[in-house]
Design a protein around this motif. Sequence first.
Motif, PDB file in Angstrom:
ATOM      1  N   GLU A   1     -13.661   8.249   5.770  1.00 30.63           N
ATOM      2  CA  GLU A   1     -14.066   6.960   4.989  1.00 30.63           C
ATOM      3  C   GLU A   1     -14.521   7.268   3.663  1.00 30.63           C
ATOM      4  O   GLU A   1     -15.293   6.584   2.994  1.00 30.63           O
ATOM      5  CB  GLU A   1     -15.113   6.357   5.979  1.00 30.63           C
ATOM      6  CG  GLU A   1     -14.563   5.766   7.294  1.00 30.63           C
ATOM      7  CD  GLU A   1     -15.572   5.127   8.103  1.00 30.63           C
ATOM      8  OE1 GLU A   1     -16.898   5.039   7.605  1.00 30.63           O
ATOM      9  OE2 GLU A   1     -15.275   4.714   9.171  1.00 30.63           O
TER      10      GLU A   1
ATOM     11  N   ASP B   1      -8.727   5.680  -0.859  1.00 24.61           N
ATOM     12  CA  ASP B   1      -9.834   5.835   0.116  1.00 24.61           C
ATOM     13  C   ASP B   1      -8.929   6.798   1.103  1.00 24.61           C
ATOM     14  O   ASP B   1      -7.991   6.650   1.357  1.00 24.61           O
ATOM     15  CB  ASP B   1     -10.535   4.677   0.514  1.00 24.61           C
ATOM     16  CG  ASP B   1      -9.801   3.795   1.539  1.00 24.61           C
ATOM     17  OD1 ASP B   1      -8.618   3.836   1.239  1.00 24.61           O
ATOM     18  OD2 ASP B   1     -10.305   3.191   2.098  1.00 24.61           O
ATOM     19  N   ASP B   2      -9.721   7.520   1.745  1.00 31.73           N
ATOM     20  CA  ASP B   2      -9.526   8.367   3.031  1.00 31.73           C
ATOM     21  C   ASP B   2     -10.054   7.774   4.232  1.00 31.73           C
ATOM     22  O   ASP B   2     -11.003   7.709   4.470  1.00 31.73           O
ATOM     23  CB  ASP B   2     -10.112   9.710   2.908  1.00 31.73           C
ATOM     24  CG  ASP B   2      -9.604  10.580   4.320  1.00 31.73           C
ATOM     25  OD1 ASP B   2      -8.910  10.088   5.096  1.00 31.73           O
ATOM     26  OD2 ASP B   2     -10.216  11.736   4.210  1.00 31.73           O
ATOM     27  N   ILE B   3      -9.036   7.189   4.910  1.00 31.93           N
ATOM     28  CA  ILE B   3      -9.300   6.190   6.144  1.00 31.93           C
ATOM     29  C   ILE B   3      -9.735   7.190   7.219  1.00 31.93           C
ATOM     30  O   ILE B   3     -10.112   6.564   8.345  1.00 31.93           O
ATOM     31  CB  ILE B   3      -8.140   5.089   6.553  1.00 31.93           C
ATOM     32  CG1 ILE B   3      -6.915   5.957   6.851  1.00 31.93           C
ATOM     33  CG2 ILE B   3      -7.978   4.267   5.207  1.00 31.93           C
ATOM     34  CD1 ILE B   3      -5.796   4.994   7.226  1.00 31.93           C
TER      35      ILE B   3
ATOM     36  N   TYR C   1       0.678   5.452   1.092  1.00 29.19           N
ATOM     37  CA  TYR C   1       0.025   6.164   1.961  1.00 29.19           C
ATOM     38  C   TYR C   1       0.373   7.683   1.550  1.00 29.19           C
ATOM     39  O   TYR C   1       1.594   7.859   1.452  1.00 29.19           O
ATOM     40  CB  TYR C   1      -0.003   5.886   3.395  1.00 29.19           C
ATOM     41  CG  TYR C   1      -0.568   4.558   3.868  1.00 29.19           C
ATOM     42  CD1 TYR C   1      -1.934   4.356   4.059  1.00 29.19           C
ATOM     43  CD2 TYR C   1       0.269   3.352   3.810  1.00 29.19           C
ATOM     44  CE1 TYR C   1      -2.394   2.990   4.240  1.00 29.19           C
ATOM     45  CE2 TYR C   1      -0.372   1.954   3.969  1.00 29.19           C
ATOM     46  CZ  TYR C   1      -1.632   2.071   4.275  1.00 29.19           C
ATOM     47  OH  TYR C   1      -2.261   0.777   4.552  1.00 29.19           O
TER      48      TYR C   1
ATOM     49  N   LYS D   1      -6.145  13.997   6.420  1.00 24.93           N
ATOM     50  CA  LYS D   1      -6.679  13.020   5.354  1.00 24.93           C
ATOM     51  C   LYS D   1      -5.443  11.985   5.616  1.00 24.93           C
ATOM     52  O   LYS D   1      -4.187  12.493   5.646  1.00 24.93           O
ATOM     53  CB  LYS D   1      -6.885  13.550   4.310  1.00 24.93           C
ATOM     54  CG  LYS D   1      -7.850  14.426   4.152  1.00 24.93           C
ATOM     55  CD  LYS D   1      -8.007  14.738   2.619  1.00 24.93           C
ATOM     56  CE  LYS D   1      -9.344  15.725   2.319  1.00 24.93           C
ATOM     57  NZ  LYS D   1     -10.509  14.979   2.740  1.00 24.93           N
TER      58      LYS D   1
ATOM     59  N   ARG E   1     -14.439   7.412  -0.353  1.00 28.09           N
ATOM     60  CA  ARG E   1     -13.762   6.544  -1.398  1.00 28.09           C
ATOM     61  C   ARG E   1     -13.781   7.556  -2.625  1.00 28.09           C
ATOM     62  O   ARG E   1     -14.658   8.111  -2.976  1.00 28.09           O
ATOM     63  CB  ARG E   1     -14.641   5.225  -1.525  1.00 28.09           C
ATOM     64  CG  ARG E   1     -14.409   4.149  -0.592  1.00 28.09           C
ATOM     65  CD  ARG E   1     -15.692   3.685  -0.184  1.00 28.09           C
ATOM     66  NE  ARG E   1     -15.291   2.417   0.838  1.00 28.09           N
ATOM     67  CZ  ARG E   1     -15.265   2.778   1.992  1.00 28.09           C
ATOM     68  NH1 ARG E   1     -15.583   3.859   2.561  1.00 28.09           N
ATOM     69  NH2 ARG E   1     -15.107   1.756   2.991  1.00 28.09           N
TER      70      ARG E   1
ATOM     71  N   ARG F   1      -5.124   5.908   1.459  1.00 36.73           N
ATOM     72  CA  ARG F   1      -4.491   4.769   1.293  1.00 36.73           C
ATOM     73  C   ARG F   1      -4.863   4.503  -0.135  1.00 36.73           C
ATOM     74  O   ARG F   1      -6.078   4.501  -0.785  1.00 36.73           O
ATOM     75  CB  ARG F   1      -5.316   3.774   2.283  1.00 36.73           C
ATOM     76  CG  ARG F   1      -5.110   2.308   1.992  1.00 36.73           C
ATOM     77  CD  ARG F   1      -5.617   1.362   2.837  1.00 36.73           C
ATOM     78  NE  ARG F   1      -7.161   1.589   2.745  1.00 36.73           N
ATOM     79  CZ  ARG F   1      -7.919   0.994   3.774  1.00 36.73           C
ATOM     80  NH1 ARG F   1      -7.581   0.138   4.917  1.00 36.73           N
ATOM     81  NH2 ARG F   1      -9.086   1.340   3.804  1.00 36.73           N
TER      82      ARG F   1
ATOM     83  N   ARG G   1       0.908  -1.079   0.017  1.00 31.11           N
ATOM     84  CA  ARG G   1       0.076  -0.057  -0.018  1.00 31.11           C
ATOM     85  C   ARG G   1       0.734   1.384   0.039  1.00 31.11           C
ATOM     86  O   ARG G   1       1.807   1.468   0.521  1.00 31.11           O
ATOM     87  CB  ARG G   1      -0.597  -0.092   1.256  1.00 31.11           C
ATOM     88  CG  ARG G   1      -1.826  -1.149   1.673  1.00 31.11           C
ATOM     89  CD  ARG G   1      -2.989  -1.077   0.521  1.00 31.11           C
ATOM     90  NE  ARG G   1      -3.869  -2.242   0.914  1.00 31.11           N
ATOM     91  CZ  ARG G   1      -3.996  -3.326   0.357  1.00 31.11           C
ATOM     92  NH1 ARG G   1      -2.899  -3.843  -0.324  1.00 31.11           N
ATOM     93  NH2 ARG G   1      -4.949  -4.239   0.841  1.00 31.11           N
TER      94      ARG G   1
END
Length: 150
Positions: free
Chosen positions: A97, A92-94, A66, A124, A99, A127, A64
């Motif tokens: 949430e 997506d922004d974890i 980031y 922000k 997408r 991922r 991944r």
Amino acid sequence: PDGGTALSLHKFGKGEVLVLWGTPDYTKMAGFMQKVADWAAVANTRRDNPVPLTLEGQHEKLNRHYAIMYQDVPGVYRQKLPGVPDGEFFIDDIVSEQRLGLYRDRELREGVELTWISGMSPLKILRMIPRGEMNSMWTEKYRNTVSSEK
């Protein structure tokens, strides 16, 4: 205040070291660290980015990429992500949430449009999951201009 040395410059090997003797009040030193970075010939890939408080990193084991960003002024920003590896990614922004959908490496390096909304977190954490690892049907509900470009 006591007349002592605030900073000093020392030769070390083939280079130089700048020593700050204490903790500077950065509120009175706007642009100081950028001037130090310029003096040291540091390549700052974020310099022309609208969200300078950005850090990119790769998690090799999870495969991944980031991008962690902090922006406390609400608005829409086109943020370049120069460290993104080659490929296509579902983002997506974890934190929120949200997408964002599927993006190509070239698009991310040129700049992705991100929105900070008043009253929401200024943080922000994007991922980026390689396209080949996205096998869920729900991903088709989000931005997917990559497949239409082929």
